[in-house]
Design an enzyme around this catalytic site. Sequence first.
Site, PDB file in Angstrom:
ATOM      1  N   CYS A 123     -40.411 -30.760 102.966  1.00 51.27           N
ATOM      2  CA  CYS A 123     -41.388 -29.688 103.217  1.00 51.27           C
ATOM      3  C   CYS A 123     -42.766 -30.272 103.503  1.00 51.27           C
ATOM      4  CB  CYS A 123     -41.420 -28.735 102.031  1.00 51.27           C
ATOM      5  SG  CYS A 123     -41.547 -29.575 100.459  1.00 51.27           S
ATOM      6  N   GLU A 177     -41.926 -21.586  96.673  1.00 49.24           N
ATOM      7  CA  GLU A 177     -42.318 -22.872  97.281  1.00 49.24           C
ATOM      8  C   GLU A 177     -41.685 -22.882  98.657  1.00 49.24           C
ATOM      9  OE1 GLU A 177     -44.218 -24.946  95.775  1.00 49.24           O
ATOM     10  OE2 GLU A 177     -43.943 -24.744  93.620  1.00 49.24           O
TER      11      GLU A 177
HETATM   12  P1  NDP Z   1     -33.409 -21.405 103.057  1.00 46.95           P
HETATM   13  O1  NDP Z   1     -34.563 -20.517 102.899  1.00 46.95           O
HETATM   14  O2  NDP Z   1     -32.493 -21.153 104.182  1.00 46.95           O
HETATM   15  O3  NDP Z   1     -32.480 -21.410 101.758  1.00 46.95           O
HETATM   16  C1  NDP Z   1     -32.991 -21.719 100.480  1.00 46.95           C
HETATM   17  C2  NDP Z   1     -32.048 -21.153  99.429  1.00 46.95           C
HETATM   18  O4  NDP Z   1     -32.042 -19.722  99.501  1.00 46.95           O
HETATM   19  C3  NDP Z   1     -30.595 -21.570  99.625  1.00 46.95           C
HETATM   20  O5  NDP Z   1     -29.989 -21.762  98.364  1.00 46.95           O
HETATM   21  C4  NDP Z   1     -30.001 -20.354 100.322  1.00 46.95           C
HETATM   22  O6  NDP Z   1     -28.627 -20.253 100.189  1.00 46.95           O
HETATM   23  C5  NDP Z   1     -30.709 -19.226  99.593  1.00 46.95           C
HETATM   24  N1  NDP Z   1     -30.756 -17.952 100.293  1.00 46.95           N
HETATM   25  C6  NDP Z   1     -30.686 -17.700 101.621  1.00 46.95           C
HETATM   26  N2  NDP Z   1     -30.839 -16.364 101.849  1.00 46.95           N
HETATM   27  C7  NDP Z   1     -30.996 -15.767 100.648  1.00 46.95           C
HETATM   28  C8  NDP Z   1     -31.213 -14.424 100.219  1.00 46.95           C
HETATM   29  N3  NDP Z   1     -31.322 -13.426 101.079  1.00 46.95           N
HETATM   30  N4  NDP Z   1     -31.321 -14.176  98.893  1.00 46.95           N
HETATM   31  C9  NDP Z   1     -31.254 -15.190  97.996  1.00 46.95           C
HETATM   32  N5  NDP Z   1     -31.058 -16.481  98.351  1.00 46.95           N
HETATM   33  C10 NDP Z   1     -30.941 -16.776  99.652  1.00 46.95           C
HETATM   34  O7  NDP Z   1     -34.015 -22.878 103.107  1.00 46.95           O
HETATM   35  P2  NDP Z   1     -33.255 -24.208 103.437  1.00 46.95           P
HETATM   36  O8  NDP Z   1     -32.154 -24.387 102.459  1.00 46.95           O
HETATM   37  O9  NDP Z   1     -32.951 -24.234 104.892  1.00 46.95           O
HETATM   38  O10 NDP Z   1     -34.355 -25.314 103.076  1.00 46.95           O
HETATM   39  C11 NDP Z   1     -35.294 -25.778 103.968  1.00 46.95           C
HETATM   40  C12 NDP Z   1     -36.615 -25.079 103.749  1.00 46.95           C
HETATM   41  O11 NDP Z   1     -37.069 -25.274 102.413  1.00 46.95           O
HETATM   42  C13 NDP Z   1     -37.726 -25.630 104.626  1.00 46.95           C
HETATM   43  O12 NDP Z   1     -38.476 -24.573 105.154  1.00 46.95           O
HETATM   44  C14 NDP Z   1     -38.570 -26.445 103.662  1.00 46.95           C
HETATM   45  O13 NDP Z   1     -39.905 -26.592 104.082  1.00 46.95           O
HETATM   46  C15 NDP Z   1     -38.440 -25.639 102.412  1.00 46.95           C
HETATM   47  N6  NDP Z   1     -38.742 -26.454 101.243  1.00 46.95           N
HETATM   48  C16 NDP Z   1     -39.895 -26.199 100.561  1.00 46.95           C
HETATM   49  C17 NDP Z   1     -40.264 -26.983  99.488  1.00 46.95           C
HETATM   50  C18 NDP Z   1     -41.509 -26.693  98.719  1.00 46.95           C
HETATM   51  O14 NDP Z   1     -41.583 -27.131  97.579  1.00 46.95           O
HETATM   52  N7  NDP Z   1     -42.482 -25.996  99.258  1.00 46.95           N
HETATM   53  C19 NDP Z   1     -39.435 -28.126  99.049  1.00 46.95           C
HETATM   54  C20 NDP Z   1     -38.248 -28.277  99.829  1.00 46.95           C
HETATM   55  C21 NDP Z   1     -37.925 -27.468 100.878  1.00 46.95           C
HETATM   56  P3  NDP Z   1     -27.668 -20.947 101.276  1.00 46.95           P
HETATM   57  O15 NDP Z   1     -28.289 -22.251 101.684  1.00 46.95           O
HETATM   58  O16 NDP Z   1     -26.424 -21.131 100.518  1.00 46.95           O
HETATM   59  O17 NDP Z   1     -27.592 -20.021 102.420  1.00 46.95           O
END
Ligand code: NDP
Length: 508
Positions: free
Chosen positions: A258, A224
């Site tokens: 999002c 997502e």
């Molecule tokens: P990120 O992609 O930066 O992070 C999401 C999660 O992935 C966090 O827990 C992060 O950890 C983890 N993560 C980061 N790098 C890795 C990796 N290489 N391997 C495994 N896990 C990893 O997103 P954001 O947290 O910045 O969230 C915002 C984004 O989420 C926006 O683009 C938004 O549109 C999207 N979103 C989409 C939704 C949907 O349903 N389509 C709903 C809500 C949000 P950490 O943060 O600890 O670095």
Amino acid sequence: MLKYSSSTTAQDGTTLSPDQVIQQARQSFQHNQIYSIKQRIAEVKRVIEYIRLNRESITDELTQATGKTRTDALVSEILGVLDNLHWNCSNAKRIFAEKKVHTPITLLGKSSHIRHEPYGVILLIVPWNYPLHISLTFAIGAFLAGNSVIIKPSEHTPMPGLLERIFSTAPLLASCIHVIYGDGAIGQQLIDARPDKIFFTGSTVTGKKILRHASELVVPVDVELGGKDPMIVFEDVNLQRTVAGALWGAMTNAGQSCTSVELLYIQRSIFTPFITQFKQAMEQLVINTGDQGNADVGAITTNFQAEIIQEHLDDAKRKGATLFSVGQAISASSRLIPPTLITDVNEDMLIVQEETFGPVVCAIPFDSEDEIIRLVNQSPYGLSASVWSKDLKRAKRVSHALQTGAVSINNVMLTEGNPALPFGGVKESGFGRGKGEEGLLAFTRSKAIIIDKQSGKKEPNWYPYTLKKYQLFGELIDALFRQDWLKYIKLALVGGKLEKTSQQNRGD
Ligand code: NDP
């Protein structure tokens, strides 16, 4: 319950590697298989009750961790999650029940069934924008399906202990859902430990990394991802209500959703009055963080997100856009970005191309239905959209033509407000569906089962293959797929002959 930090030291003093975490979750999965869906639902009801009774203290924690307004925390997170959990409790038994399906005439005497079986260990990697809602909705759906779950919250909004406290009210659930704190590197290590399925919610950039990573290990993933959601306003709308909807859709959660409205397409004939009313409505917004329930727009949760928003605004200004902002940043550290309307934009601007994820919206005029469909479908994203028009036929026509996972007609961000509807995107907004029936089934593997009787009879397609059988199979195909009334007579005749031939041995 396992508690694990990025330092590899658990909060209870033990040290666990991600491999061990997955192994323990696997053991809890095996151990808890005996519990029925009824028992699982009873556990979820305890969680609902805990959240209902503790909503104010949970709202305190949410607002402190994220900087969002109190109403955003209460409505989008707490009401949102309770609504989903309640719907899951009312529907999970029906959705996960074994289903009997049609068995064709060629398989006469058998019965066919689909079982929805849990994967085993589900890894949820969740973002910081709705830390409670996203974690709980997915974790509990996966638990109801019979899985063990590992939640990896974002390091930016860990809220240590909150999920554990909520789960501790329901012992079986607490033994099945594990919270593992840490950053992206911990997320990678958890993937390396091979969970049975990954549900990732986050940015498209990270989503692509996770897909590459999981593909090496052949672990299934639902993603997502981000969006750049359009709101399409035709000239026949009620201006006042539509302006109010656009403002909320762009600014709720300070634009960190999002499905926030990022691109506001307005039919040219009403562009000027719409913008005038939108600016007037913006001027009424109350911007604050740490409020008591009376602020409209809160803070940006992380410094890096505030920097991205500022970069998009600076880039737009440099390239000739007109910016209209209300309120002032109270202090740099408050991360209160003034809500901003941007006009005179063009395709070269970051604010048009990329997800901004802030309290800012671009207003763009359009002329015709064809033009707007083409414009929206050019986007690499396809999460959700809204279409506003008094002419419902037109609104439906446009909603069908849009390449998005969801469309709200004459409302905004509303599909996610109904737990019965699936949620997910197309194109670079991801794939897989959360919520609703599809969302619950995504936590299961389907197993096909067919039941035959014990008898002395051999099947027609078993050995021996003979010329006679070959000829009869030809006649069977001819009978089965003909379109006239002779079909059933021919079928009965050839079926009888095949049945008789099938019981013979070679040479009989
Ligand atoms: P990120 O992609 O930066 O992070 C999401 C999660 O992935 C966090 O827990 C992060 O950890 C983890 N993560 C980061 N790098 C890795 C990796 N290489 N391997 C495994 N896990 C990893 O997103 P954001 O947290 O910045 O969230 C915002 C984004 O989420 C926006 O683009 C938004 O549109 C999207 N979103 C989409 C939704 C949907 O349903 N389509 C709903 C809500 C949000 P950490 O943060 O600890 O670095």
